[in-house]
Design a protein around this motif. Structure first.
Motif, PDB file in Angstrom:
ATOM      1  N   THR A 175       0.827  -1.205   0.000  1.00 20.63           N
ATOM      2  CA  THR A 175       0.000   0.000   0.000  1.00 20.63           C
ATOM      3  C   THR A 175       0.861   1.254   0.000  1.00 20.63           C
ATOM      4  OG1 THR A 175      -0.122  -0.184   2.405  1.00 20.63           O
ATOM      5  CG2 THR A 175      -1.945  -1.101   1.154  1.00 20.63           C
ATOM      6  N   GLU A 176       0.476   2.227  -0.797  1.00 19.08           N
ATOM      7  CA  GLU A 176       1.273   3.438  -0.964  1.00 19.08           C
ATOM      8  C   GLU A 176       1.359   4.249   0.326  1.00 19.08           C
ATOM      9  OE1 GLU A 176      -0.207   5.662  -4.225  1.00 19.08           O
ATOM     10  OE2 GLU A 176       0.383   4.192  -5.736  1.00 19.08           O
ATOM     11  N   ASP A 177       0.263   4.306   1.083  1.00 24.37           N
ATOM     12  CA  ASP A 177       0.289   5.093   2.315  1.00 24.37           C
ATOM     13  C   ASP A 177       1.293   4.522   3.308  1.00 24.37           C
ATOM     14  OD1 ASP A 177      -1.266   2.815   2.546  1.00 24.37           O
ATOM     15  OD2 ASP A 177      -2.485   3.639   4.165  1.00 24.37           O
ATOM     16  N   LEU A 178       1.458   3.189   3.305  1.00 24.95           N
ATOM     17  CA  LEU A 178       2.433   2.571   4.184  1.00 24.95           C
ATOM     18  C   LEU A 178       3.854   2.843   3.697  1.00 24.95           C
ATOM     19  CD1 LEU A 178       3.142   0.733   6.544  1.00 24.95           C
ATOM     20  CD2 LEU A 178       2.784  -1.234   5.049  1.00 24.95           C
ATOM     21  N   LEU A 179       4.072   2.753   2.396  1.00 29.88           N
ATOM     22  CA  LEU A 179       5.399   2.956   1.834  1.00 29.88           C
ATOM     23  C   LEU A 179       5.946   4.342   2.148  1.00 29.88           C
ATOM     24  CD1 LEU A 179       5.343   1.279  -1.693  1.00 29.88           C
ATOM     25  CD2 LEU A 179       6.811   0.708   0.225  1.00 29.88           C
ATOM     26  N   LEU A 180       5.072   5.334   2.176  1.00 29.91           N
ATOM     27  CA  LEU A 180       5.518   6.712   2.375  1.00 29.91           C
ATOM     28  C   LEU A 180       6.225   6.897   3.704  1.00 29.91           C
ATOM     29  CD1 LEU A 180       2.453   8.697   0.982  1.00 29.91           C
ATOM     30  CD2 LEU A 180       4.701   8.432  -0.082  1.00 29.91           C
ATOM     31  N   GLY A 181       5.861   6.117   4.703  1.00 27.68           N
ATOM     32  CA  GLY A 181       6.431   6.322   6.023  1.00 27.68           C
ATOM     33  C   GLY A 181       7.538   5.353   6.392  1.00 27.68           C
ATOM     34  N   LEU A 182       7.984   4.508   5.454  1.00 32.72           N
ATOM     35  CA  LEU A 182       8.981   3.495   5.773  1.00 32.72           C
ATOM     36  C   LEU A 182      10.369   3.914   5.322  1.00 32.72           C
ATOM     37  CD1 LEU A 182       7.196   0.135   4.847  1.00 32.72           C
ATOM     38  CD2 LEU A 182       7.410   1.208   7.080  1.00 32.72           C
ATOM     39  N   ASP A 183      11.362   3.555   6.118  1.00 30.16           N
ATOM     40  CA  ASP A 183      12.759   3.692   5.722  1.00 30.16           C
ATOM     41  C   ASP A 183      13.275   2.294   5.390  1.00 30.16           C
ATOM     42  OD1 ASP A 183      15.415   4.146   5.335  1.00 30.16           O
ATOM     43  OD2 ASP A 183      15.812   4.980   7.310  1.00 30.16           O
ATOM     44  N   LEU A 184      13.488   2.042   4.115  1.00 27.41           N
ATOM     45  CA  LEU A 184      13.862   0.702   3.652  1.00 27.41           C
ATOM     46  C   LEU A 184      15.359   0.554   3.431  1.00 27.41           C
ATOM     47  CD1 LEU A 184      10.993   0.073   1.072  1.00 27.41           C
ATOM     48  CD2 LEU A 184      11.102  -0.639   3.448  1.00 27.41           C
ATOM     49  N   THR A 185      16.145   1.469   3.958  1.00 29.87           N
ATOM     50  CA  THR A 185      17.587   1.433   3.715  1.00 29.87           C
ATOM     51  C   THR A 185      18.202   0.100   4.112  1.00 29.87           C
ATOM     52  OG1 THR A 185      17.730   3.820   4.081  1.00 29.87           O
ATOM     53  CG2 THR A 185      19.772   2.561   4.213  1.00 29.87           C
ATOM     54  N   GLU A 186      17.927  -0.357   5.327  1.00 31.95           N
ATOM     55  CA  GLU A 186      18.537  -1.598   5.811  1.00 31.95           C
ATOM     56  C   GLU A 186      18.019  -2.810   5.036  1.00 31.95           C
ATOM     57  OE1 GLU A 186      21.054  -1.809   7.857  1.00 31.95           O
ATOM     58  OE2 GLU A 186      21.042   0.376   7.948  1.00 31.95           O
ATOM     59  N   VAL A 187      16.755  -2.764   4.615  1.00 32.48           N
ATOM     60  CA  VAL A 187      16.200  -3.865   3.807  1.00 32.48           C
ATOM     61  C   VAL A 187      16.924  -3.940   2.469  1.00 32.48           C
ATOM     62  CG1 VAL A 187      14.159  -4.694   2.591  1.00 32.48           C
ATOM     63  CG2 VAL A 187      13.933  -3.777   4.905  1.00 32.48           C
ATOM     64  N   ILE A 188      17.107  -2.789   1.812  1.00 31.97           N
ATOM     65  CA  ILE A 188      17.787  -2.766   0.519  1.00 31.97           C
ATOM     66  C   ILE A 188      19.224  -3.253   0.671  1.00 31.97           C
ATOM     67  CG2 ILE A 188      18.528  -1.291  -1.387  1.00 31.97           C
ATOM     68  CD1 ILE A 188      15.521  -1.582  -1.262  1.00 31.97           C
ATOM     69  N   ILE A 189      19.903  -2.829   1.718  1.00 32.03           N
ATOM     70  CA  ILE A 189      21.284  -3.261   1.941  1.00 32.03           C
ATOM     71  C   ILE A 189      21.351  -4.770   2.167  1.00 32.03           C
ATOM     72  CG2 ILE A 189      23.189  -3.158   3.604  1.00 32.03           C
ATOM     73  CD1 ILE A 189      22.584  -0.191   3.960  1.00 32.03           C
ATOM     74  N   SER A 190      20.430  -5.306   2.979  1.00 30.17           N
ATOM     75  CA  SER A 190      20.430  -6.741   3.264  1.00 30.17           C
ATOM     76  C   SER A 190      20.216  -7.557   1.992  1.00 30.17           C
ATOM     77  CB  SER A 190      19.343  -7.067   4.298  1.00 30.17           C
ATOM     78  OG  SER A 190      19.316  -8.453   4.585  1.00 30.17           O
ATOM     79  N   LEU A 191      19.288  -7.123   1.148  1.00 26.00           N
ATOM     80  CA  LEU A 191      19.051  -7.827  -0.112  1.00 26.00           C
ATOM     81  C   LEU A 191      20.236  -7.676  -1.054  1.00 26.00           C
ATOM     82  CD1 LEU A 191      15.306  -6.862  -0.685  1.00 26.00           C
ATOM     83  CD2 LEU A 191      16.178  -9.148  -0.180  1.00 26.00           C
ATOM     84  N   ALA A 192      20.840  -6.489  -1.097  1.00 24.97           N
ATOM     85  CA  ALA A 192      21.973  -6.261  -1.992  1.00 24.97           C
ATOM     86  C   ALA A 192      23.167  -7.123  -1.610  1.00 24.97           C
ATOM     87  CB  ALA A 192      22.353  -4.786  -1.987  1.00 24.97           C
ATOM     88  N   ARG A 193      23.325  -7.406  -0.318  1.00 22.99           N
ATOM     89  CA  ARG A 193      24.430  -8.270   0.121  1.00 22.99           C
ATOM     90  C   ARG A 193      24.341  -9.657  -0.510  1.00 22.99           C
ATOM     91  NH1 ARG A 193      23.473  -6.489   5.780  1.00 22.99           N
ATOM     92  NH2 ARG A 193      24.943  -4.807   6.255  1.00 22.99           N
ATOM     93  N   LYS A 194      23.137 -10.085  -0.835  1.00 22.07           N
ATOM     94  CA  LYS A 194      22.943 -11.426  -1.379  1.00 22.07           C
ATOM     95  C   LYS A 194      23.264 -11.506  -2.868  1.00 22.07           C
ATOM     96  CE  LYS A 194      19.301 -12.232   2.011  1.00 22.07           C
ATOM     97  NZ  LYS A 194      20.146 -13.054   2.892  1.00 22.07           N
ATOM     98  N   LEU A 195      23.607 -10.383  -3.466  1.00 15.57           N
ATOM     99  CA  LEU A 195      23.941 -10.376  -4.893  1.00 15.57           C
ATOM    100  C   LEU A 195      25.415 -10.666  -5.138  1.00 15.57           C
ATOM    101  CD1 LEU A 195      21.961  -7.174  -5.981  1.00 15.57           C
ATOM    102  CD2 LEU A 195      21.181  -9.549  -5.942  1.00 15.57           C
ATOM    103  N   GLY A 196      26.207 -10.811  -4.079  1.00 12.82           N
ATOM    104  CA  GLY A 196      27.634 -11.024  -4.223  1.00 12.82           C
ATOM    105  C   GLY A 196      27.979 -12.413  -4.728  1.00 12.82           C
ATOM    106  N   ASP A 197      29.230 -12.572  -5.128  1.00 13.83           N
ATOM    107  CA  ASP A 197      29.697 -13.830  -5.711  1.00 13.83           C
ATOM    108  C   ASP A 197      29.691 -14.979  -4.709  1.00 13.83           C
ATOM    109  OD1 ASP A 197      30.136 -12.451  -8.061  1.00 13.83           O
ATOM    110  OD2 ASP A 197      32.235 -12.002  -7.575  1.00 13.83           O
ATOM    111  N   GLN A 198      29.793 -14.640  -3.417  1.00 14.49           N
ATOM    112  CA  GLN A 198      29.864 -15.691  -2.414  1.00 14.49           C
ATOM    113  C   GLN A 198      28.510 -16.353  -2.174  1.00 14.49           C
ATOM    114  OE1 GLN A 198      30.027 -12.531  -1.878  1.00 14.49           O
ATOM    115  NE2 GLN A 198      28.823 -11.901  -0.083  1.00 14.49           N
TER     116      GLN A 198
END
Length: 624
Positions: A175-198
């Motif tokens: 929902t858009e109203d929920l997204l507006l108030g969220l800080d997803l920085t740590e979520v994005i970082i956690s997912l990005a860590r899984k893109l590595g070669d290891q």
């Protein structure tokens, strides 16, 4: 009734809900049931019955933490029925409290981790209920919930839980109203860590798929801001994955700024007026190369260029008739003998569906007709592509509308197409809430597949009817058996009713595996001559092992399929991903919306008076 001692105890607790005379003793007894009893259903009944008298609150004023820990134990160690009762109780409590105020600290500490662990449940109804509760919690304590999802889910030592969390996480961000108030920085970082070669390739693909879904929901600007803040090493991993996945054609919601990921220029760099564009979309010269039957390399290169053109395509400025003509071109290209041309054309069709958004409803028939052309192709990448198209269509319009048009192909001459039509219906029913479907109509539309001439089609149909019965719920399946009775009488299907009843009596549903496949609950041997050791004999297996049936609507000579394959192919909504659910009609629709409060996946199906009552559960949405 009052002579029942269990009832007397529950009544006394209702009368003394706040620890008055006898209340402490009853609290102790209920806690003991929750902690040690093999069947704590009595405790759940008492707690549930007392909720209305307390205004939706649990009570236990001095022992709330102990109660939450006991409920958490049930979520981890309990059976499926106990977990369902526990999740239903928690949902009712949270609904009664409303969305205002932070979660209780005791609740967060004792139950949030267990709710995240529940995302890996094999039972789809339990996954759905846990996700729904987490969504309510996210509205009240977003930071705490996101931290728990990362620490207990995305960064768990359990690979299955990591994958399940990544798959289901985008559903929480609907929902858009929920997204507006969220800080997803740590979520994005956690997912990005899984893109590595290891990391394993499968885990990397799942994480990238989750980032795609989040990017689509956030929009280009907000998603870019998160990516730009990634540490340089993680940003390089993301860029490499982006380039390997899409080449120079990056979806608009994943595009980086030019300095981060430069786009290759189109081969036709000159500015073209609409008069020089075929269908108002593609250059005339490119159109000619797409139809070049002399040089397949020319066609494959042209399809790649077509992807780039469509990436910049604006549907709002293109006439309806031009878009119909363009889809007709794609329809014809799917007949190409070259695999790369067919695969690329499907990718173009998917890009078109993305670009059209809700406007795709005007072109639903042509898009489905084009997609059906490749349903007989058993290559994994082809199946992934056409399932992306179908699931995207279902997100933009009601899944029932998609299935209505798709089921028109249930009489296709190729049995593989008929089988895939049924399997796509199963995927849809396991992904979206039952309210999104006309279940009686689906029953009658799917019933002819029960008497199909091919065993694999009949098997898919039996699995579909198990899911239909689950979706209908207890005591509401009479229309389902009426549909079965119709084909039994009209299509020389003597025995099909017994087969369906036997299949429902197995008390199992097809399930979604970690890899994104639909696994049938009843497995068949490769031939009628030998039963596997684990195959339970029944009227349903006899129906499937009876060999090819002669049924006038579906008897097509020379149509051969492999009976040994038991798992239906990937239905991932993005290439090489492992997604298991969708957010429903449009990206702002939650899978459980329109359900009645307090009813969370509890579905019981009575197959007939002659068959024991069977309990089933809907998939999430019921659908990451």
């Amino acid at each position: 009734l009052f002579l029942n001692p269990c009832y007397d105890r529950r009544l006394s607790y209702i009368i003394n809900p706040c620890g008055l005379s006898g209340g402490d003793e009853e609290e102790t007894r209920l806690l003991q049931l929750l902690r040690t009893a093999p069947d704590p259903s009595e405790a759940f009944q008492a707690l549930q019955a007392a909720l209305p008298l307390r205004g939706g609150r649990l009570g236990f004023p001095r022992r709330k933490e102990a109660l939450y820990r006991a409920l958490g134990r049930v979520l981890v160690e309990g059976g499926s029925d106990e977990k369902r009762l526990c999740l239903q109780l928690l949902s009712d409590v949270l609904r009664g409290q409303g969305e205002a105020g932070q979660l209780e600290e005791a609740f967060s500490l004792a139950l949030l981790p267990q709710l995240v662990v529940s995302l890996r449940e094999e039972n789809p109804a339990l996954r759905k209920d846990a996700l729904q509760i987490l969504h309510i919690c996210l509205k009240r304590s977003s930071g705490e919930v996101l931290r728990t999802l990362i620490q207990q889910g995305l960064e768990s030592t359990d690979a299955r839980l990591r994958a399940s969390t990544a798959l289901l996480l985008p559903i929480l961000l609907t929902t858009e109203d929920l997204l507006l108030g969220l800080d997803l920085t740590e979520v994005i970082i956690s997912l990005a860590r899984k893109l590595g070669d290891q990391e394993t390739e499968e885990e990397s693909e799942t994480a990238f798929s989750a980032l795609q879904e989040i990017g689509e929901r956030l929009g280009q600007d907000r998603f870019q801001s998160y990516i730009s803040r990634l540490p340089s090493a993680l940003r390089r991993h993301y860029n490499r994955r982006l380039e390997s996945q899409f080449g120079s054609q990056v979806p608009y919601y994943l595009e980086l700024e030019a300095s981060g990921f430069p786009e290759e220029p189109l081969p036709c760099a000159v500015t073209l007026s609409n008069s020089n564009l075929k269908f108002g979309i593609i250059p005339q010269e490119l159109h000619s190369r797409l139809l070049d039957q002399e040089d397949y390399k020319n066609r494959t290169q042209a399809v790649e260029e077509l992807k780039q053109v469509l990436g910049k395509f604006n549907p709002s400025s293109t006439p309806h008739s031009s878009l119909v003509g363009f889809i007709s071109l794609l329809y014809n290209l799917l007949d190409d003998s070259n695999f790369k041309v067919v695969h690329g054309t499907l990718q173009v069709l998917h890009l078109l569906v993305i670009r059209l958004g809700e406007q795709v409803q005007q072109f639903l028939g042509p898009v489905i007709a084009a997609s059906v052309k490749v349903l007989a192709d058993n290559k994994l990448v082809i199946k992934q592509e056409y399932m992306k198209i179908f699931l995207k269509l279902m997100k933009e319009v009601r899944p029932q509308q998609v299935l209505c048009l798709l089921l028109e192909h249930l009489k296709h001459k190729h049995s593989r197409v008929r089988e895939e039509v049924v399997n796509i219906c199963i995927c849809s029913l396991l992904t979206y809430p039952s309210e999104d479907f006309d279940l009686p109509k689906l029953s009658f539309d799917l019933a002819p597949a029960l008497v199909d001439s091919k065993r694999r089609v009949r098997q898919a149909a039996l699995e579909a009817f198990a899911v239909l019965a689950s979706s209908m719920g207890s005591g509401k399946t009479s229309i389902l058996f009426k549909a079965v009775d119709t084909v039994e009488l009209q299509d020389n299907g003597d025995g099909v009713m017994n087969a369906v009843q036997a299949r429902l009596a197995r008390k199992t549903l097809p399930r979604l595996t970690e890899q994104g496949f639909v696994e049938y609950a009843v497995l068949m041997p490769s031939s009628a001559g030998g039963r596997s050791n684990h195959l339970a004999h029944g009227a349903d297996t006899d129906w499937l092992l009876a060999g090819n049936r002669t049924q006038n609507a579906h008897c097509h000579c020379g149509d051969r399929v492999r009976d040994s394959m038991q798992i239906y192919g990937s239905y991932s909504p993005t290439i090489c991903t492992r997604r298991v659910l969708s957010a429903g009609k449009g990206k702002n629709k939650l899978p459980w919306e329109n359900e009645q409060p307090g009813i969370m996946g509890e579905n019981q199906t009575s197959t007939s008076k002659d068959v024991e009552q069977v309990c089933f559960s809907n998939f999430l949405g019921s659908k990451v």
